[in-house]
Design an enzyme around this catalytic site. Structure first.
Site, short mmCIF file in Angstrom:
data_model
loop_
_atom_site.label_atom_id
_atom_site.label_comp_id
_atom_site.label_asym_id
_atom_site.label_seq_id
_atom_site.Cartn_x
_atom_site.Cartn_y
_atom_site.Cartn_z
N GLN A 69 49.78 -65.19 55.65
CA GLN A 69 50.70 -66.27 56.04
C GLN A 69 49.98 -67.58 56.31
O GLN A 69 50.62 -68.61 56.49
CB GLN A 69 51.52 -65.84 57.27
CG GLN A 69 52.43 -64.65 57.03
CD GLN A 69 53.58 -64.95 56.04
OE1 GLN A 69 53.89 -66.10 55.74
NE2 GLN A 69 54.19 -63.90 55.54
N CYS B 79 60.20 -56.77 55.20
CA CYS B 79 60.02 -55.33 55.15
C CYS B 79 60.82 -54.61 56.22
O CYS B 79 61.06 -53.43 56.11
CB CYS B 79 58.55 -54.98 55.35
SG CYS B 79 57.50 -55.89 54.25
N ASN C 113 53.56 -63.06 60.54
CA ASN C 113 54.63 -63.31 59.57
C ASN C 113 56.01 -63.45 60.20
O ASN C 113 56.87 -64.15 59.69
CB ASN C 113 54.66 -62.20 58.51
CG ASN C 113 54.57 -60.82 59.10
OD1 ASN C 113 53.68 -60.50 59.87
ND2 ASN C 113 55.52 -59.97 58.75
N THR D 208 42.28 -53.27 34.52
CA THR D 208 42.11 -54.54 33.81
C THR D 208 42.68 -55.69 34.63
O THR D 208 43.82 -55.62 35.08
CB THR D 208 42.82 -54.47 32.44
OG1 THR D 208 42.32 -53.32 31.76
CG2 THR D 208 42.58 -55.72 31.62
N THR E 281 49.01 -55.92 50.15
CA THR E 281 49.18 -54.52 50.55
C THR E 281 48.01 -53.70 50.03
O THR E 281 47.40 -52.91 50.77
CB THR E 281 50.52 -53.96 50.01
OG1 THR E 281 51.57 -54.77 50.54
CG2 THR E 281 50.74 -52.52 50.40
N1 PLP Z 1 50.49 -59.22 55.31
C1 PLP Z 1 51.38 -60.09 55.77
C2 PLP Z 1 51.09 -60.85 57.04
C3 PLP Z 1 52.59 -60.30 55.10
O1 PLP Z 1 53.48 -61.16 55.58
C4 PLP Z 1 52.83 -59.55 53.91
C5 PLP Z 1 54.12 -59.70 53.21
O2 PLP Z 1 55.15 -59.96 53.79
C6 PLP Z 1 51.85 -58.67 53.46
C7 PLP Z 1 50.69 -58.53 54.18
C8 PLP Z 1 52.04 -57.86 52.21
O3 PLP Z 1 51.98 -58.67 51.07
P1 PLP Z 1 52.37 -58.12 49.64
O4 PLP Z 1 53.78 -57.59 49.78
O5 PLP Z 1 52.29 -59.28 48.74
O6 PLP Z 1 51.42 -57.05 49.27
#
Ligand code: PLP
Length: 378
Positions: free
Chosen positions: A175, A321, A147, A232, A70
């Site tokens: 993914q 999500c 995903n 850090t 993210t």
């Molecule tokens: N991108 C993809 C394709 C994902 O499937 C996810 C999490 O489901 C993310 C980004 C975000 O990852 P994170 O929650 O570890 O920051």
């Protein structure tokens, strides 16, 4: 519980946990500190960077550690919002994860344009090449694999198209990593990844940036990571992530039968046979070996989830999500599924520890639950 939700997060593997413990106990310094304890942490970090660069095929200095994908994805959008001229657009696929999609809308508003996908969930390459003959966006972003559906995107072809038009290419490889070889990803200008999808700890990831480039930091207040990301570095979780990725890369080299997705294919055949009216999403496209997205023939989505949960199977309705959201998945909408169809979707995503009998048990549980739902209705 048989776990079929690895695309949401995967259990931390033993070697990753042991590496974390060992590093926590033995590498206690701050990598930026000017003494031997700090130097030890700095060297460990350097070695981890070299290891990741080796897997991706890029230079160690092109790696920036982040708190996860993210943050990495937001960093990309933030950087381009600060460096592109006010008229430039960014083009991203219509099936990106919300942390790309919403961050593009946040920073670019109407200048964020969406690359359409086919009914089979692959981005429309003709659209891309046609549009590129008229307009040059400041960035093209297409994920390596989706995903929700597991559909693999033609990222190598998109990279080469972008290179021929001199447009930077960004791919969210969350993914893909740990399921498919990382090799060649380093050729993309920007690549993001997160450890917890392949057996590493949560809260750690990375962004690969173009060689010798300066990226506008999203987080300021420290000179770490060559001034690209303040804060850090979490050495123990970084080493733990790399321990997990190293094992996954070895497993890929030795487990061709898993990469071919034979168990998943058998499961899909069983599902379609036992549940007339079920549909496999993206069935005609190349997909990750671990992911099945299926529209159930009848019965409310949450009913399926709770019955499967009671029967000992952890599955999902799509991306973690979006679970519990009222709106249907934007991924299925982009693939032209109607809202009523999208509300029937379940996602099954296995991991390296899932075996043939787990897939078989899931197919049998689905058939049994289908029978119960069907009889309750009639
Ligand atoms: N991108 C993809 C394709 C994902 O499937 C996810 C999490 O489901 C993310 C980004 C975000 O990852 P994170 O929650 O570890 O920051």
């Amino acid at each position: 519980m048989i776990y079929f939700d690895h695309n949401a997060t995967a259990p931390v593997m033993r070697e990753a946990r042991e590496t974390w413990l060992h590093a926590t106990e033995n590498i206690s310094g701050n990598p930026s500190s000017p003494h031997q304890t700090g130097a030890r942490a700095h060297i460990a970090l350097r070695e981890a960077r070299e290891k990741l660069a080796h897997f991706l095929g890029c230079h160690a200095n092109d790696i920036v550690w982040t708190s996860g994908a993210t943050e990495a994805n937001n960093t990309v959008m933030h950087h381009f919002s600060r460096t592109l001229d006010v008229k430039s657009e960014v083009w991203i696929s219509a099936i990106e994860h919300p942390c790309v999609d919403e961050s593009a809308k946040h920073y670019f508003g109407k200048r964020a344009k969406f690359i359409p996908v086919t009914h089979d969930g692959v981005i429309d390459l003709d659209w891309l090449t046609t549009e590129l003959t008229d307009t040059r966006p400041g960035l093209v972003g297409v994920m390596t694999a989706n995903n929700e559906t597991g559909v693999i995107q033609p990222w190598r072809e998109i990279l080469s198209i972008c290179q021929s038009y001199e447009v930077p290419f960004f791919t969210d490889a969350v993914q893909w990593l740990g399921k498919m070889p990382a090799k060649d990803l380093g050729q993309c200008d920007f690549v993001s990844g997160a450890a917890h999808k392949f057996g590493g700890p949560r809260g750690i990831g990375f962004l690969k940036i173009p060689h010798k480039s300066h990226i506008t930091p999203l987080l300021v207040g420290g000179k770490q990571e060559q001034g690209v990301r303040a804060g850090t570095e979490n050495v123990a979780t970084i080493l733990s992530m790399m321990a997990a990725l190293e094992i996954r890369e070895q497993q890929m080299a030795n487990s061709q039968h898993i990469l071919r997705g034979v168990w998943r294919e058998n499961f899909e055949k069983q599902l379609l046979r036992e549940l007339p009216g079920a549909t496999i999403v993206g069935a005609k496209s190349p997909r990750l070996w671990n992911t099945v997205s299926a529209l159930m023939p009848e019965g409310a989505q949450l009913r399926w989830l709770s019955k499967l949960d009671k029967a000992g199977f952890a599955v999902s309705t799509g991306s973690a999500c979006t679970t519990g959201k009222e709106e249907p998945s934007h991924v299925l909408a982009a693939m032209h599924f109607k809202p009523a169809e999208a509300h029937r979707v379940l996602r099954f995503s296995s991991g390296w520890e899932t075996n043939e009998s787990d897939w078989d048990a899931l197919a049998k549980a689905l058939a049994k639950i289908h029978g119960e739902i069907y009889h309750a209705k009639t």
